[in-house]
Design a protein around this motif. Structure first.
Motif, PDB file in Angstrom:
ATOM      1  N   GLU A 174       0.466  -0.997   0.158  1.00  0.00           N
ATOM      2  CA  GLU A 174       0.185   0.235  -0.145  1.00  0.00           C
ATOM      3  C   GLU A 174       1.107   0.705   0.091  1.00  0.00           C
ATOM      4  OE1 GLU A 174      -3.143   0.056   2.686  1.00  0.00           O
ATOM      5  OE2 GLU A 174      -3.928  -1.821   2.145  1.00  0.00           O
ATOM      6  N   THR A 175       2.327   0.612   0.759  1.00  0.00           N
ATOM      7  CA  THR A 175       3.047   2.415   1.072  1.00  0.00           C
ATOM      8  C   THR A 175       3.244   3.155  -0.012  1.00  0.00           C
ATOM      9  OG1 THR A 175       4.941   1.738   1.809  1.00  0.00           O
ATOM     10  CG2 THR A 175       3.404   2.542   3.430  1.00  0.00           C
ATOM     11  N   ALA A 191      16.572  22.334   9.348  1.00  0.00           N
ATOM     12  CA  ALA A 191      16.316  21.593   9.991  1.00  0.00           C
ATOM     13  C   ALA A 191      17.109  20.497  10.619  1.00  0.00           C
ATOM     14  CB  ALA A 191      15.185  20.904   8.493  1.00  0.00           C
ATOM     15  N   TYR A 192      16.566  19.563  11.486  1.00  0.00           N
ATOM     16  CA  TYR A 192      16.996  18.591  12.044  1.00  0.00           C
ATOM     17  C   TYR A 192      15.979  17.433  12.057  1.00  0.00           C
ATOM     18  CZ  TYR A 192      19.340  16.274  15.556  1.00  0.00           C
ATOM     19  OH  TYR A 192      20.323  14.884  15.715  1.00  0.00           O
ATOM     20  N   ASP A 193      14.868  16.930  12.936  1.00  0.00           N
ATOM     21  CA  ASP A 193      13.979  15.542  12.190  1.00  0.00           C
ATOM     22  C   ASP A 193      13.430  15.303  11.213  1.00  0.00           C
ATOM     23  OD1 ASP A 193      14.557  15.634  14.906  1.00  0.00           O
ATOM     24  OD2 ASP A 193      12.969  16.763  15.409  1.00  0.00           O
ATOM     25  N   GLU A 194      13.332  16.773  10.301  1.00  0.00           N
ATOM     26  CA  GLU A 194      12.407  17.127   9.152  1.00  0.00           C
ATOM     27  C   GLU A 194      13.603  15.579   8.061  1.00  0.00           C
ATOM     28  OE1 GLU A 194      11.428  20.010  11.035  1.00  0.00           O
ATOM     29  OE2 GLU A 194      13.099  19.057  10.203  1.00  0.00           O
ATOM     30  N   TRP A 195      14.910  15.671   8.440  1.00  0.00           N
ATOM     31  CA  TRP A 195      15.557  14.632   7.492  1.00  0.00           C
ATOM     32  C   TRP A 195      15.275  13.050   7.508  1.00  0.00           C
ATOM     33  CZ3 TRP A 195      17.043  17.563   3.348  1.00  0.00           C
ATOM     34  CH2 TRP A 195      17.949  19.603   3.752  1.00  0.00           C
ATOM     35  N   GLN A 196      15.381  13.530   8.908  1.00  0.00           N
ATOM     36  CA  GLN A 196      15.370  11.796   9.821  1.00  0.00           C
ATOM     37  C   GLN A 196      15.303  11.218   8.094  1.00  0.00           C
ATOM     38  OE1 GLN A 196      15.079  12.111  14.001  1.00  0.00           O
ATOM     39  NE2 GLN A 196      16.778  13.508  14.061  1.00  0.00           N
ATOM     40  N   ARG A 198      17.723   5.449  -9.974  1.00  0.00           N
ATOM     41  CA  ARG A 198      16.639   3.991  -9.368  1.00  0.00           C
ATOM     42  C   ARG A 198      17.087   3.136  -7.533  1.00  0.00           C
ATOM     43  NH1 ARG A 198      18.338   2.026 -13.825  1.00  0.00           N
ATOM     44  NH2 ARG A 198      20.390   2.161 -13.314  1.00  0.00           N
ATOM     45  N   GLN A 199      18.341   4.467  -7.591  1.00  0.00           N
ATOM     46  CA  GLN A 199      18.457   3.587  -6.142  1.00  0.00           C
ATOM     47  C   GLN A 199      18.166   5.219  -4.900  1.00  0.00           C
ATOM     48  OE1 GLN A 199      23.271   4.534  -5.681  1.00  0.00           O
ATOM     49  NE2 GLN A 199      23.165   3.048  -7.017  1.00  0.00           N
ATOM     50  N   LEU A 200      17.292   5.198  -5.053  1.00  0.00           N
ATOM     51  CA  LEU A 200      16.386   6.798  -4.411  1.00  0.00           C
ATOM     52  C   LEU A 200      15.298   6.049  -4.337  1.00  0.00           C
ATOM     53  CD1 LEU A 200      17.436   9.513  -3.330  1.00  0.00           C
ATOM     54  CD2 LEU A 200      16.162  10.172  -5.480  1.00  0.00           C
ATOM     55  N   ALA A 201      14.925   5.190  -5.489  1.00  0.00           N
ATOM     56  CA  ALA A 201      13.609   4.851  -5.551  1.00  0.00           C
ATOM     57  C   ALA A 201      12.742   3.696  -4.723  1.00  0.00           C
ATOM     58  CB  ALA A 201      12.733   5.150  -6.631  1.00  0.00           C
ATOM     59  N   TRP A 202      14.672   3.275  -4.312  1.00  0.00           N
ATOM     60  CA  TRP A 202      14.796   2.064  -3.617  1.00  0.00           C
ATOM     61  C   TRP A 202      14.931   2.013  -1.760  1.00  0.00           C
ATOM     62  CZ3 TRP A 202      16.998  -0.602  -0.075  1.00  0.00           C
ATOM     63  CH2 TRP A 202      17.233  -2.127   0.389  1.00  0.00           C
ATOM     64  N   TRP A 203      15.472   3.130  -1.900  1.00  0.00           N
ATOM     65  CA  TRP A 203      15.711   3.635  -0.372  1.00  0.00           C
ATOM     66  C   TRP A 203      15.091   4.205   0.321  1.00  0.00           C
ATOM     67  CZ3 TRP A 203      18.673   1.709   2.829  1.00  0.00           C
ATOM     68  CH2 TRP A 203      19.679   1.400   2.799  1.00  0.00           C
ATOM     69  N   GLY A 204      14.160   5.074  -0.756  1.00  0.00           N
ATOM     70  CA  GLY A 204      12.938   5.831  -0.151  1.00  0.00           C
ATOM     71  C   GLY A 204      11.712   5.420  -0.410  1.00  0.00           C
ATOM     72  N   LEU A 205      11.484   3.973  -1.086  1.00  0.00           N
ATOM     73  CA  LEU A 205      10.736   3.138  -0.254  1.00  0.00           C
ATOM     74  C   LEU A 205      10.358   2.178   0.095  1.00  0.00           C
ATOM     75  CD1 LEU A 205       9.134   2.106  -4.511  1.00  0.00           C
ATOM     76  CD2 LEU A 205       8.255   4.110  -2.669  1.00  0.00           C
ATOM     77  N   ARG A 222       9.473   3.564   8.597  1.00  0.00           N
ATOM     78  CA  ARG A 222       8.672   4.282   9.092  1.00  0.00           C
ATOM     79  C   ARG A 222       7.529   4.841   9.155  1.00  0.00           C
ATOM     80  NH1 ARG A 222      11.478   7.649   5.337  1.00  0.00           N
ATOM     81  NH2 ARG A 222       9.049   8.250   4.738  1.00  0.00           N
ATOM     82  N   ALA A 223       7.081   3.690   8.638  1.00  0.00           N
ATOM     83  CA  ALA A 223       5.274   3.506   8.546  1.00  0.00           C
ATOM     84  C   ALA A 223       4.913   2.085   9.794  1.00  0.00           C
ATOM     85  CB  ALA A 223       5.047   2.877   7.441  1.00  0.00           C
ATOM     86  N   SER A 224       5.590   1.382  10.015  1.00  0.00           N
ATOM     87  CA  SER A 224       5.966   0.597  10.577  1.00  0.00           C
ATOM     88  C   SER A 224       6.685   0.691  11.683  1.00  0.00           C
ATOM     89  CB  SER A 224       6.928  -0.897   9.910  1.00  0.00           C
ATOM     90  OG  SER A 224       7.856  -1.132   9.891  1.00  0.00           O
ATOM     91  N   ARG A 225       7.650   1.661  12.091  1.00  0.00           N
ATOM     92  CA  ARG A 225       7.837   1.319  13.154  1.00  0.00           C
ATOM     93  C   ARG A 225       8.937   2.990  13.247  1.00  0.00           C
ATOM     94  NH1 ARG A 225      11.406  -2.804  12.897  1.00  0.00           N
ATOM     95  NH2 ARG A 225      10.446  -3.624  14.406  1.00  0.00           N
TER      96      ARG A 225
END
Length: 189
Positions: free
Chosen positions: A7-8, A104-109, A169-176, A182-185
């Motif tokens: 879903e994400t 920014a700080y937390d916004e990057w994490q 491609r790498q950015l999409a893999w890591w981003g997803l 982040r959604a699960s924990r």
């Protein structure tokens, strides 16, 4: 190996492409426009071009966030991945970029960061090396591969496009992957 979409995964990854130079006559805008056009061609990405020259940051670090600082940090917070477009000035990156990063700080994490750098002969590698250390301190995942452009050497449009596509491609893999994490924990430091 097949990839099963969760879903994400359904929603395009929100990527902020940040132009790090605010100098008059900079090449960063042209380079960022080129990269953004490539990124917008990817159906799984939603791209926000963030030009630091459009913000009026305070000269000194304020006691509290100003409206311009909040406008910037809100865009950082909304993004799930970043590409920093940076020149190399005196073997590092510009002060305007450091100032913005520090607002920014937390916004990057727990988000991935890729780099498109440019310079004379060094293709911006010194700037990227310094940025990796800063973004590691901010708890991001910096991508190994980046795009480097030599402003004085011969142009290799095909090679640059291949490097940009690999970065995306790498950015999409890591981003997803990090989105799912982040959604699960919740991320904790």
């Amino acid at each position: 190996m097949s990839h099963t979409r969760s879903e994400t995964d359904e929603e395009p990854l929100r990527v902020a492409v940040i132009i790090g130079s605010t100098r008059q006559g900079r090449e960063g805008k042209v380079i960022a426009d080129w990269f953004t056009e490539l990124a917008r061609g990817q159906e799984d990405l939603s791209v926000d071009l963030v030009d630091l020259a459009d913000f009026h940051f305070p000269e000194r670090y304020p006691e509290g966030p100003t409206p311009e600082v909040m406008k910037f940090t809100d865009r950082v917070d909304a993004a799930e991945a970043f590409v920093i477009v940076t020149p190399e000035y005196n073997h590092s990156y510009p002060a305007s970029l450091k100032q913005a990063i520090d607002f920014a700080y937390d916004e990057w994490q727990a988000k991935p960061v890729g780099f498109v750098s440019y310079g004379s002969h060094s293709i911006g590698t010194h700037a990227v090396t310094h940025l990796r250390a800063v973004f590691t301190e901010l708890h991001t995942v910096t991508l190994r591969d980046c795009v480097g452009l030599d402003l004085l050497g011969p142009r290799d449009a095909e090679g640059s496009a291949r490097s940009a596509e690999a970065l995306l491609r790498q950015l999409a893999w890591w981003g997803l992957t990090l989105r799912e994490g982040r959604a699960s924990r919740p991320y904790c430091m």
